[in-house]
Design an enzyme around this catalytic site. Structure first.
Site, PDB file in Angstrom:
ATOM      1  N   ARG A 114      -9.087   0.944   9.572  1.00 33.60           N
ATOM      2  CA  ARG A 114      -8.751  -0.461   9.795  1.00 33.60           C
ATOM      3  C   ARG A 114      -9.840  -1.192  10.566  1.00 33.60           C
ATOM      4  O   ARG A 114      -9.709  -2.394  10.796  1.00 33.60           O
ATOM      5  CB  ARG A 114      -7.451  -0.549  10.593  1.00 33.60           C
ATOM      6  CG  ARG A 114      -6.190  -0.731   9.754  1.00 33.60           C
ATOM      7  CD  ARG A 114      -5.048  -0.683  10.719  1.00 33.60           C
ATOM      8  NE  ARG A 114      -3.866  -1.402  10.370  1.00 33.60           N
ATOM      9  CZ  ARG A 114      -2.783  -0.853   9.843  1.00 33.60           C
ATOM     10  NH1 ARG A 114      -2.794   0.416   9.489  1.00 33.60           N
ATOM     11  NH2 ARG A 114      -1.700  -1.565   9.654  1.00 33.60           N
ATOM     12  N   LYS A 161       0.827  -1.217   0.000  1.00 28.31           N
ATOM     13  CA  LYS A 161       0.000   0.000   0.000  1.00 28.31           C
ATOM     14  C   LYS A 161       0.855   1.259   0.000  1.00 28.31           C
ATOM     15  O   LYS A 161       0.613   2.186  -0.762  1.00 28.31           O
ATOM     16  CB  LYS A 161      -0.899   0.075   1.260  1.00 28.31           C
ATOM     17  CG  LYS A 161      -1.812  -1.104   1.478  1.00 28.31           C
ATOM     18  CD  LYS A 161      -2.731  -0.857   2.675  1.00 28.31           C
ATOM     19  CE  LYS A 161      -2.037  -0.810   4.041  1.00 28.31           C
ATOM     20  NZ  LYS A 161      -1.469  -2.092   4.473  1.00 28.31           N
ATOM     21  N   ARG A 220      -0.354  -9.240  13.574  1.00 29.58           N
ATOM     22  CA  ARG A 220      -0.881  -8.206  12.670  1.00 29.58           C
ATOM     23  C   ARG A 220      -1.744  -8.821  11.568  1.00 29.58           C
ATOM     24  O   ARG A 220      -2.755  -8.252  11.176  1.00 29.58           O
ATOM     25  CB  ARG A 220       0.260  -7.376  12.087  1.00 29.58           C
ATOM     26  CG  ARG A 220       0.694  -6.283  13.071  1.00 29.58           C
ATOM     27  CD  ARG A 220       2.141  -5.894  12.906  1.00 29.58           C
ATOM     28  NE  ARG A 220       2.426  -5.253  11.670  1.00 29.58           N
ATOM     29  CZ  ARG A 220       3.601  -5.332  11.048  1.00 29.58           C
ATOM     30  NH1 ARG A 220       4.588  -6.062  11.558  1.00 29.58           N
ATOM     31  NH2 ARG A 220       3.797  -4.686   9.933  1.00 29.58           N
ATOM     32  N   ARG A 238      11.553  -6.917   5.215  1.00 26.84           N
ATOM     33  CA  ARG A 238      11.509  -5.493   5.571  1.00 26.84           C
ATOM     34  C   ARG A 238      12.110  -5.287   6.963  1.00 26.84           C
ATOM     35  O   ARG A 238      12.761  -4.276   7.232  1.00 26.84           O
ATOM     36  CB  ARG A 238      10.066  -4.985   5.537  1.00 26.84           C
ATOM     37  CG  ARG A 238       9.967  -3.500   5.799  1.00 26.84           C
ATOM     38  CD  ARG A 238       8.564  -2.983   5.538  1.00 26.84           C
ATOM     39  NE  ARG A 238       7.650  -3.353   6.597  1.00 26.84           N
ATOM     40  CZ  ARG A 238       6.342  -3.078   6.581  1.00 26.84           C
ATOM     41  NH1 ARG A 238       5.803  -2.489   5.546  1.00 26.84           N
ATOM     42  NH2 ARG A 238       5.580  -3.414   7.584  1.00 26.84           N
ATOM     43  N   ARG A 264      12.186  -2.197  11.668  1.00 28.28           N
ATOM     44  CA  ARG A 264      10.962  -1.835  12.393  1.00 28.28           C
ATOM     45  C   ARG A 264      10.731  -2.786  13.551  1.00 28.28           C
ATOM     46  O   ARG A 264      10.842  -4.002  13.408  1.00 28.28           O
ATOM     47  CB  ARG A 264       9.760  -1.904  11.441  1.00 28.28           C
ATOM     48  CG  ARG A 264       9.447  -0.582  10.811  1.00 28.28           C
ATOM     49  CD  ARG A 264       8.310  -0.715   9.847  1.00 28.28           C
ATOM     50  NE  ARG A 264       7.066  -1.182  10.447  1.00 28.28           N
ATOM     51  CZ  ARG A 264       5.897  -1.020   9.873  1.00 28.28           C
ATOM     52  NH1 ARG A 264       5.792  -0.418   8.724  1.00 28.28           N
ATOM     53  NH2 ARG A 264       4.810  -1.488  10.470  1.00 28.28           N
TER      54      ARG A 264
HETATM   55  P1  AMP Z   1       1.276   0.230   9.412  1.00 25.84           P
HETATM   56  O1  AMP Z   1       2.535   0.964   9.158  1.00 25.84           O
HETATM   57  O2  AMP Z   1       0.101   0.809   8.659  1.00 25.84           O
HETATM   58  O3  AMP Z   1       1.382  -1.263   9.189  1.00 25.84           O
HETATM   59  O4  AMP Z   1       0.925   0.439  10.963  1.00 25.84           O
HETATM   60  C1  AMP Z   1       1.797   0.023  11.980  1.00 25.84           C
HETATM   61  C2  AMP Z   1       1.040  -0.110  13.293  1.00 25.84           C
HETATM   62  O5  AMP Z   1       0.475   1.167  13.638  1.00 25.84           O
HETATM   63  C3  AMP Z   1      -0.142  -1.062  13.268  1.00 25.84           C
HETATM   64  O6  AMP Z   1       0.247  -2.390  13.504  1.00 25.84           O
HETATM   65  C4  AMP Z   1      -0.999  -0.502  14.409  1.00 25.84           C
HETATM   66  O7  AMP Z   1      -0.463  -0.843  15.674  1.00 25.84           O
HETATM   67  C5  AMP Z   1      -0.809   0.994  14.238  1.00 25.84           C
HETATM   68  N1  AMP Z   1      -1.814   1.565  13.320  1.00 25.84           N
HETATM   69  C6  AMP Z   1      -1.602   2.159  12.113  1.00 25.84           C
HETATM   70  N2  AMP Z   1      -2.750   2.551  11.557  1.00 25.84           N
HETATM   71  C7  AMP Z   1      -3.737   2.202  12.419  1.00 25.84           C
HETATM   72  C8  AMP Z   1      -5.147   2.328  12.405  1.00 25.84           C
HETATM   73  N3  AMP Z   1      -5.806   2.890  11.371  1.00 25.84           N
HETATM   74  N4  AMP Z   1      -5.839   1.854  13.490  1.00 25.84           N
HETATM   75  C9  AMP Z   1      -5.207   1.316  14.530  1.00 25.84           C
HETATM   76  N5  AMP Z   1      -3.889   1.149  14.594  1.00 25.84           N
HETATM   77  C10 AMP Z   1      -3.141   1.586  13.557  1.00 25.84           C
END
Ligand code: AMP
Length: 187
Positions: free
Chosen positions: A88, A13, A144, A127, A133
């Protein structure tokens, strides 16, 4: 044009959002990036979010909804935005609908990136090596993906019912997938 990029962690994404942002002069809004920056800076938001993120759990809805509420008001969003990693949950999607309605905005397309779990795990593990990360460890990755299936997958039906959902098979060359996205959104 306002877009939502939906899909499991590791589906590409963010990579695809960057390509569209460059082409259309719009902005990428990644709640994950905003949260990671807050964690790094040790802000109040960051301190609250960190434990959820490290476990691979979702940060509570009211926190991320608050972030989006502020962010889409900013002048740079007027030319269009891509939501990458938000919403989400169904609650987040409903809150977004309300927010957009109030500001006379709408989502033009929801692009759903589909990638199988095996490929996702392989991508996330590589990654982890490249970016370091803290949530790209096997335990957090497994969680996740589980959280995605339980909480985020229902959004696919939610958006399908309002007919803005477009599916993109997310395996293949980055440019090939970018071309598919381009033809789906029509620009
Ligand atoms: P991402 O980089 O989008 O994979 O997000 C990394 C982490 O941030 C996720 O595993 C969640 O812990 C948190 N996070 C990001 N976006 C959201 C969201 N829309 N709702 C809840 N938690 C989020």
């Amino acid at each position: 044009m306002n877009l939502i990029f939906l899909g499991p962690p590791g589906a590409g994404k963010g990579t695809q959002a960057k390509i569209v942002v460059d082409r259309l002069q719009s902005v990428q809004i990644s709640t994950g990036d905003i949260l990671r920056a807050a964690v790094k800076e040790k802000t109040e938001l960051g301190l609250k979010a960190q434990e959820y993120m490290d476990r691979g759990d979702l940060v509570p809805d009211e926190i991320v909804i608050g972030i989006i509420k502020e962010r889409i008001k900013a002048p740079d969003c007027a030319n269009g935005f891509i939501l990458d990693g938000f919403p989400r949950t169904i609650e987040q999607a409903k809150a977004l609908d309300e927010l957009l309605k109030k500001s006379n905005m709408k989502i033009d397309h929801v692009i759903n990136f589909e990638v199988n779990d095996e490929e996702l795990i392989a991508r996330l593990l590589s990654r982890a090596k490249a970016e370091g990360r803290s949530d790209d460890n096997p335990e957090s990755i497994r969680n996740r993906l589980k959280v995605f299936n339980e909480k985020t997958q229902p959004l696919i039906d939610y958006y399908r019912s309002v007919q803005v959902l477009r599916n993109v098979y997310g395996l293949g060359e980055i440019q090939e997938i970018a071309n598919k996205v381009k033809s789906l959104i029509g620009s």
